[in-house]
Design a protein around this motif. Structure first.
Motif, PDB file in Angstrom:
ATOM      1  N   TYR A   1      41.129  44.057 -80.394  1.00 42.30           N
ATOM      2  CA  TYR A   1      41.350  44.801 -79.157  1.00 42.30           C
ATOM      3  C   TYR A   1      42.416  44.134 -78.290  1.00 42.30           C
ATOM      4  CZ  TYR A   1      40.172  47.706 -75.164  1.00 42.30           C
ATOM      5  OH  TYR A   1      40.223  48.596 -74.127  1.00 42.30           O
TER       6      TYR A   1
ATOM      7  N   GLN B   1      41.263  55.392 -80.542  1.00 40.45           N
ATOM      8  CA  GLN B   1      41.501  54.937 -79.187  1.00 40.45           C
ATOM      9  C   GLN B   1      42.910  54.357 -79.098  1.00 40.45           C
ATOM     10  OE1 GLN B   1      39.183  52.145 -76.008  1.00 40.45           O
ATOM     11  NE2 GLN B   1      38.749  51.872 -78.137  1.00 40.45           N
TER      12      GLN B   1
ATOM     13  N   ASP C   1      32.772  49.921 -71.875  1.00 39.12           N
ATOM     14  CA  ASP C   1      33.175  50.834 -72.944  1.00 39.12           C
ATOM     15  C   ASP C   1      31.964  51.352 -73.697  1.00 39.12           C
ATOM     16  OD1 ASP C   1      35.762  50.557 -72.292  1.00 39.12           O
ATOM     17  OD2 ASP C   1      36.322  49.291 -73.985  1.00 39.12           O
TER      18      ASP C   1
ATOM     19  N   ILE D   1      44.699  51.963 -78.016  1.00 45.87           N
ATOM     20  CA  ILE D   1      44.637  50.670 -77.332  1.00 45.87           C
ATOM     21  C   ILE D   1      46.024  50.112 -77.075  1.00 45.87           C
ATOM     22  CG2 ILE D   1      43.483  48.462 -77.286  1.00 45.87           C
ATOM     23  CD1 ILE D   1      41.745  49.318 -79.483  1.00 45.87           C
TER      24      ILE D   1
ATOM     25  N   ASN E   1      31.254  51.056 -82.090  1.00 46.11           N
ATOM     26  CA  ASN E   1      32.600  50.696 -82.542  1.00 46.11           C
ATOM     27  C   ASN E   1      32.699  50.713 -84.065  1.00 46.11           C
ATOM     28  OD1 ASN E   1      31.539  48.315 -83.475  1.00 46.11           O
ATOM     29  ND2 ASN E   1      32.742  46.976 -82.136  1.00 46.11           N
TER      30      ASN E   1
ATOM     31  N   ASP F   1      37.004  53.651 -82.234  1.00 48.21           N
ATOM     32  CA  ASP F   1      38.175  52.768 -82.057  1.00 48.21           C
ATOM     33  C   ASP F   1      39.343  53.218 -82.929  1.00 48.21           C
ATOM     34  OD1 ASP F   1      37.145  51.154 -80.155  1.00 48.21           O
ATOM     35  OD2 ASP F   1      36.688  49.477 -81.490  1.00 48.21           O
TER      36      ASP F   1
ATOM     37  N   HIS G   1      45.882  44.281 -79.780  1.00 48.02           N
ATOM     38  CA  HIS G   1      46.595  45.547 -79.632  1.00 48.02           C
ATOM     39  C   HIS G   1      47.183  45.698 -78.234  1.00 48.02           C
ATOM     40  CE1 HIS G   1      46.109  47.742 -83.339  1.00 48.02           C
ATOM     41  NE2 HIS G   1      44.933  47.182 -83.475  1.00 48.02           N
TER      42      HIS G   1
END
Lengths: 351, 351
Positions: free
Chosen positions: A92, A309, A206, A311, A264, A292, A95
């Motif tokens: 995460y 997502q 989240d 990110i 996730n 994700d 990214h």
DNA sequence: TTGAAAGCGCTAACAA
DNA sequence: TTGTTAGCGCTTTCAA
């Protein structure tokens, strides 16, 4: 051997320090011949302009910052098979970093990154804040109180999580919408009715938002609306997903769920492994979904139905917001909600 | 509304600027009561110490830097299915960044990252160099000439690739050893004799070193030693691996190879897909190997035999070297060779 | 096109 | 324990 300064270069090339400065700031404002002399002298001396002195004098740094939480233990061993799972957890921040770095580069900025540690006057945050023109903060990284103070001095944009300070720019991802849409798909298109949601800790905004989306879908469909996730994982790792799946299968008191929705992808992938080992077929016997849209989700077999997502875009938008605010401090604070998209793949039966 | 300074805080709390400074640098050297007054005043004013002024006065920044090549086009679209492949290419820098960030954090440093663009006096490199206490440079990122100059002013460590400046610290990965060992394994343990190596461009030091290892293994085994890789990929992406595999299968002029060795995992994974589509079984009909040991290599089916490269450790060691040199500028330059390890998995028949 | 001089905000002796 | 006072190396008016 003290580092050479403008004075040294000026002396050596027979010009004033102002001219040396001009050569680096605005080469065209100096006669070519003079410029060459200066550049040559700088070369010989090994002169590198001091960013600090520059920043101090010009009141800008050309650097943007990012503060992110120190999820992974910095002492964790790396590059071992065992570290892969941990490795994935970091994705995460990675990214976001990548997104910010690219966008920053486009605008001519470098990026300063720091994972938050303790607070106090000498925290990393303060260090970052003092060295950048503006910075982004991932949710739950810096105490709101500190941000309150710092944001009076330079632009701050808050990423992911709720908007804690309403006069700051803020970007979040449509977690709740995404999970709702995903659950709806399972319920309406696949006709599933016994769902189980595997969440994270209550302090993960989240994971909680995703759970809310799940609740909404249940409500909309007239299904029982749970107050709590069926299982709460501590770190949302693959190993925990595995465990959660086993827990859900092993509950003698209730019929096996028709679908497991994970907060996730990591956990969902772990679950896929656990189910395979138990001989439970996905999606024939049970549907599995993640959240994700990490690369891994597309590669596992069966490929994982999930919510993609953006990110990296989160990081890019953060930079855009910072750049814009730097250009106009008085513009109204912005709150962006980045859209997500459901990726229907094999693990829900959409192969 | 200019940002508050030590003077403002000093005035408001009725102390001297020196005391304000002490509160931030060494709180214990100030009486608790005084300290509280200062902290309170700073809070009210929204005071944040200027990193620039600090750095200028103290001649240190508390920041380490990393310059890496701008492989991926910063304008490339992200978070789409199509970008996944591209996304994977960046993993290398990401790992180095992560490794450096963690190690830097342990030592109390933040990390400044910048992908190199053009040269010139106002390049990103110069910006980084002027703002950090020391920095690492990934191979082929900064012109050697520039490094020559900059390294006279602050510690620089060169990462991956050959050692271009011998008075600098330098870390590389045992690419050649790893590929040699891998090829040896294929030849000796699996008895394969017709091998094909898929490399990268000649200007990629890593890919070339791996090819050299391959050549060595051929020579040692008494097999014909090729001058050139069987195929050279431009970007070493999954798509190119796929294409390379098809090329190698389709060559009517030669018998199909018994093994394809790829210069990285990305390509090997692409090849796996291509082979599956063509109905060629791995490892029964042909062995496939990669290099890098990315997480994906363990997840694909068949799992990929590869060489695990400690990229993250590369970043960590870089920080260690920088920290050590910062502590002692006169220590002898170090050149480290990080060991790699062959991961024998399914795709060579070791499942 | 170039130079002179006044800071930018902080740290670090040295004093008190 | 606290204050005074020089700079740190550069940018930036303002003049020339």
């Amino acid at each position: 051997m003290s580092a050479p300064t403008v004075y040294d270069v000026a002396e050596r090339s027979g010009v004033s320090i102002a001219t040396v400065s001009r050569v680096y700031r605005n080469p065209d404002s100096v006669r070519a011949q003079t410029r060459d002399r200066v550049v040559e002298a700088a070369r010989e001396l090994g002169y590198v302009p001091s960013g600090n002195a520059r920043g101090l004098a010009s009141r800008t740094t050309g650097v943007l910052g990012l503060c992110f939480p120190d999820f992974a233990d910095p002492d964790a061993e790396a590059d071992t098979e065992a570290a892969d799972d941990d490795s994935a957890v970091m994705l995460y921040s990675d990214h976001v970093i990548r997104g910010m770095e690219r966008a920053a580069r486009r605008h001519g900025y470098a990026l300063l990154i720091a994972a938050s540690l303790a607070g106090g006057p000498e925290s990393l945050v303060a260090k970052v804040a003092g060295r950048v023109d503006g910075f982004a903060v991932l949710a739950r990284t810096v105490p709101t109180e500190d941000l309150e103070v710092i944001s009076r001095r330079l632009p701050v944009v808050m990423l992911a999580g709720p908007r804690e300070i309403d006069h700051l720019d803020h970007i979040e991802v449509a977690n709740s919408d995404g999970e709702r849409e995903l659950a709806q798909h399972l319920i309406e298109d696949h006709g599933l009715r016994r769902l189980a949601f595997v969440g994270g800790q209550p302090d993960s905004p989240d994971a909680e938002a995703r759970f809310r989306g799940y609740q909404e879908a249940c409500r909309d469909a007239g299904l029982p609306v749970p107050d709590e996730p069926s299982v709460r994982a501590a770190m949302m790792t693959r190993a925990e997903g595995q465990r959660a799946a086993e827990t859900l299968l092993g509950r003698g008191d209730a019929p096996r769920p028709q679908a497991m929705l994970f907060a996730n992808d990591q956990m969902a992938v772990g679950a896929l492994h656990a189910l395979e080992r138990r001989g439970v077929r996905v999606p024939e016997d049970i549907a599995v979904t993640g959240f994700d849209g990490i690369p891994l989700s597309r590669i596992v077999r069966p490929s994982l139905t999930t919510v993609r997502q953006p990110i990296q875009r989160l990081g890019e938008e953060a930079v855009e917001l910072l750049v814009r605010r730097l250009a106009d401090r008085d513009r109204d604070p912005v709150s962006l909600m980045l859209p997500v998209s459901v990726a229907r793949r094999d693990s829900c039966g959409c192969g």
